[in-house]
Scaffold this motif. Structure first.
Motif, PDB file in Angstrom:
ATOM      1  N   GLY A 269      57.181  97.950  20.702  1.00 30.77           N
ATOM      2  CA  GLY A 269      56.374  97.178  19.964  1.00 30.77           C
ATOM      3  C   GLY A 269      55.551  96.193  21.138  1.00 30.77           C
ATOM      4  O   GLY A 269      56.161  95.983  22.339  1.00 30.77           O
ATOM      5  N   GLY A 270      54.462  95.968  20.869  1.00 29.84           N
ATOM      6  CA  GLY A 270      53.426  95.196  21.778  1.00 29.84           C
ATOM      7  C   GLY A 270      53.874  93.885  22.183  1.00 29.84           C
ATOM      8  O   GLY A 270      53.930  93.463  23.197  1.00 29.84           O
TER       9      GLY A 270
ATOM     10  N   MET B   6      55.255  92.964  25.862  1.00 25.90           N
ATOM     11  CA  MET B   6      54.514  91.940  26.739  1.00 25.90           C
ATOM     12  C   MET B   6      55.183  90.924  27.257  1.00 25.90           C
ATOM     13  O   MET B   6      55.110  90.483  28.393  1.00 25.90           O
ATOM     14  CB  MET B   6      53.177  91.467  25.968  1.00 25.90           C
ATOM     15  CG  MET B   6      52.261  90.239  26.704  1.00 25.90           C
ATOM     16  SD  MET B   6      51.614  90.889  28.261  1.00 25.90           S
ATOM     17  CE  MET B   6      50.340  92.152  27.632  1.00 25.90           C
ATOM     18  N   THR B   7      56.112  90.537  26.713  1.00 26.61           N
ATOM     19  CA  THR B   7      57.273  89.494  26.716  1.00 26.61           C
ATOM     20  C   THR B   7      58.179  89.988  28.055  1.00 26.61           C
ATOM     21  O   THR B   7      58.266  89.281  29.099  1.00 26.61           O
ATOM     22  CB  THR B   7      58.306  89.334  25.677  1.00 26.61           C
ATOM     23  OG1 THR B   7      57.578  88.632  24.567  1.00 26.61           O
ATOM     24  CG2 THR B   7      59.203  88.203  26.107  1.00 26.61           C
TER      25      THR B   7
ATOM     26  N   VAL C 275      50.906  99.468  27.462  1.00 26.82           N
ATOM     27  CA  VAL C 275      50.636  98.698  26.241  1.00 26.82           C
ATOM     28  C   VAL C 275      49.198  98.567  25.576  1.00 26.82           C
ATOM     29  O   VAL C 275      48.344  98.730  26.587  1.00 26.82           O
ATOM     30  CB  VAL C 275      51.351  97.248  26.102  1.00 26.82           C
ATOM     31  CG1 VAL C 275      50.504  96.339  27.062  1.00 26.82           C
ATOM     32  CG2 VAL C 275      51.616  96.650  24.893  1.00 26.82           C
ATOM     33  N   GLY C 276      48.814  98.084  24.427  1.00 26.79           N
ATOM     34  CA  GLY C 276      47.315  98.036  24.021  1.00 26.79           C
ATOM     35  C   GLY C 276      46.817  96.756  24.688  1.00 26.79           C
ATOM     36  O   GLY C 276      47.450  95.797  25.232  1.00 26.79           O
ATOM     37  N   ALA C 277      45.679  97.241  25.091  1.00 27.77           N
ATOM     38  CA  ALA C 277      44.617  96.141  25.766  1.00 27.77           C
ATOM     39  C   ALA C 277      44.540  94.730  25.130  1.00 27.77           C
ATOM     40  O   ALA C 277      44.283  93.564  25.558  1.00 27.77           O
ATOM     41  CB  ALA C 277      43.369  96.835  26.124  1.00 27.77           C
TER      42      ALA C 277
ATOM     43  N   ILE D  72      44.383  89.994  25.664  1.00 25.25           N
ATOM     44  CA  ILE D  72      43.677  88.858  24.901  1.00 25.25           C
ATOM     45  C   ILE D  72      44.510  87.848  24.600  1.00 25.25           C
ATOM     46  O   ILE D  72      44.090  86.825  24.610  1.00 25.25           O
ATOM     47  CB  ILE D  72      42.644  89.583  24.101  1.00 25.25           C
ATOM     48  CG1 ILE D  72      41.807  90.385  24.929  1.00 25.25           C
ATOM     49  CG2 ILE D  72      41.867  88.425  23.358  1.00 25.25           C
ATOM     50  CD1 ILE D  72      40.609  91.265  23.852  1.00 25.25           C
ATOM     51  N   TYR D  73      45.422  88.332  23.713  1.00 21.56           N
ATOM     52  CA  TYR D  73      46.455  87.362  23.089  1.00 21.56           C
ATOM     53  C   TYR D  73      47.119  86.338  24.134  1.00 21.56           C
ATOM     54  O   TYR D  73      47.097  85.258  23.894  1.00 21.56           O
ATOM     55  CB  TYR D  73      47.442  88.180  22.311  1.00 21.56           C
ATOM     56  CG  TYR D  73      46.955  88.706  21.064  1.00 21.56           C
ATOM     57  CD1 TYR D  73      45.807  88.231  20.262  1.00 21.56           C
ATOM     58  CD2 TYR D  73      47.524  89.831  20.683  1.00 21.56           C
ATOM     59  CE1 TYR D  73      45.378  89.057  19.236  1.00 21.56           C
ATOM     60  CE2 TYR D  73      46.980  90.722  19.681  1.00 21.56           C
ATOM     61  CZ  TYR D  73      45.946  90.330  18.880  1.00 21.56           C
ATOM     62  OH  TYR D  73      45.577  91.002  17.921  1.00 21.56           O
ATOM     63  N   VAL D  74      47.502  87.055  25.233  1.00 24.45           N
ATOM     64  CA  VAL D  74      48.213  86.085  26.380  1.00 24.45           C
ATOM     65  C   VAL D  74      47.248  85.245  27.029  1.00 24.45           C
ATOM     66  O   VAL D  74      47.356  83.948  27.037  1.00 24.45           O
ATOM     67  CB  VAL D  74      48.887  87.140  27.438  1.00 24.45           C
ATOM     68  CG1 VAL D  74      49.155  86.271  28.585  1.00 24.45           C
ATOM     69  CG2 VAL D  74      49.928  87.946  26.769  1.00 24.45           C
TER      70      VAL D  74
END
Length: 329
Positions: free
Chosen positions: A66-67, A71-72, A84-86, A90-92
């Motif tokens: 999972g994304g 990322m975490t 992971v997805g690009a 952007i969210y981070v």
């Protein structure tokens, strides 16, 4: 006696020195992948064909499912590099992170999911989705956002024209579809082909073909890691580029034999057909450069889904220095 002891200590010291040189000759990289999928074939090729080893890298691969989790793991130091997805970068960035994640090498350039129906649909039309029970993906994730983008392209509102269920965790979606009363789902390979072989589902369309080029999955690292490990990031990118060229130059049967160790529960013939599906729709990126047009398409898809937190410039979250250096040299 003192001379003999000195010589002995010198020999031991030399052995320790040589051992240390051997251990430091290889750089260990902790790599987190968002899921295990044939979609990431070039990365598995880089591992199995020894391309990372040729560049002095030892890869410790972990699947983080999972994304958000991936990322975490990256941001907390649990991984040096993440596949992971690009969109996660952007969210981070939008959360005002001080040490945010940078996209430095692209692996896939289309969506990797296929629309799978519970019943055979030899004459499938997109309008068949209207009023159906659709098992969706995670809110804000690339599969879901691309799915919505494609449905809207066919004049279907995913929030009102289908009965959309997004309550199932990413890793449990295949099982939920198989056992539930859902009529449609988005699935990656080889799961989609496994379902088709078992009669659990039937592939009726490709979201990758429908959505066009987009930087779907790539390698990200924190800015601090890239600053402190430029040589390692360059060598990592070299290995990926070697694998990308190797995948382009070889047929699906040969590729399947190489990546088979990563899919022990899937036979090689089915792996080959899954790989061929991705190759035929140009899902595997042919080089590691994430270009600006693809970045714009990513933001357009996120914007259409109402998930773009801010309009982040290409130069802010994409670093093509390593990819360009590798390609040019």
């Amino acid at each position: 006696m003192r001379k003999i002891r000195y010589l002995a200590l010198t020999s031991i010291g030399l052995l320790i020195f040589l051992s240390a040189c051997g251990s430091t000759g290889t750089t260990k990289i902790s790599l987190a992948e968002v899921t295990r999928s044939v979609f990431y074939t070039p990365m598995y090729v880089a591992i199995e064909e020894g391309f990372f080893e040729e560049e002095g890298l030892e890869i410790d691969l972990q699947t983080t499912w999972g994304g958000d989790t991936t990322m975490t793991t990256l941001l907390s130091g649990g991984a040096d590099i993440a596949l992971v997805g690009a969109e996660t970068s952007i969210y981070v960035y939008a959360q005002d992170s001080r040490d945010y994640a940078i996209n430095f090498a692209q692996l896939t350039q289309t969506d990797g999911t296929f629309l799978v129906a519970k019943e055979p649909k030899p004459d499938f039309e997109w309008e068949d989705l209207e009023g159906s029970n659709f098992l969706g993906q995670r809110v804000g994730g690339m599969p879901q956002m691309v799915g919505e983008y494609v449905l809207k392209k066919h004049d279907i509102d995913p929030q009102s024209d289908v009965n959309l269920d997004q309550s199932v965790d990413f890793a449990n979606i295949p099982g939920a579809f198989a056992s539930g009363d859902y009529e449609y789902v988005q699935l990656f390979e080889p799961t989609a082909s496994v379902f088709e072989r078992e009669g659990t589902g039937h592939i009726v369309a490709s979201f990758g073909e429908e959505s066009g080029k987009v930087p779907y999955t790539g390698f990200l690292a924190k800015q601090s890691f890239m600053d402190e490990n430029e040589e390692a990031v360059t060598n990592f990118t070299k290995a990926i580029y070697k694998a990308q060229k190797w995948v382009q130059e070889n047929d699906a049967d040969k590729i399947a034999e190489v990546v088979a160790p990563f899919f022990e529960d899937t036979d090689v013939e089915l792996l080959a057909s899954s790989i061929e599906r991705y190759k035929s729709q140009d899902s595997f990126a042919t080089d590691p450069i994430l270009d600006e047009e693809e970045w714009k398409q990513l933001k357009a898809i996120m914007g259409e889904a109402g998930e773009l937190p801010e309009d982040v410039p290409y130069e802010e979250l994409v670093n093509t220095k390593f990819a360009e250096e590798v390609i040019n040299n």
